[in-house]
Design a protein around this motif. Structure first.
Motif: not given
Length: 70
Positions: A30, A33, A53, A55-56, A58
């Motif tokens: 992250v 990112v 970006g 990621y997990a 969001t």
């Protein structure tokens, strides 16, 4: 450190600019990112493109018309 990531970034930017394609750039962490999102937006802002970006934590990732690079 053979420059593989830099070559990938250059080819991706070429596809974004010349071929008018969207791109997906996968990163392992992250923190990376966030760093790359800022870097890509700095580069893409000049040509009116946008990086986002995902990621997990969001939520669901949607590549809408406003995002050119994820």
């Amino acid at each position: 450190a053979g420059g593989k990531t830099l070559v990938a970034e250059i080819l991706m930017m070429k596809a974004l600019i010349q071929l008018k394609k969207k791109a997906l750039f996968v990163l392992p962490f992250v923190s990376v990112v966030h760093e790359k999102e800022e870097y890509f937006n700095y580069l893409l802002n000049v040509i009116d493109l946008k990086a986002k970006g995902f990621y997990a934590n969001t939520g669901r990732a949607h590549l809408n018309d406003g995002v050119d690079l994820a």
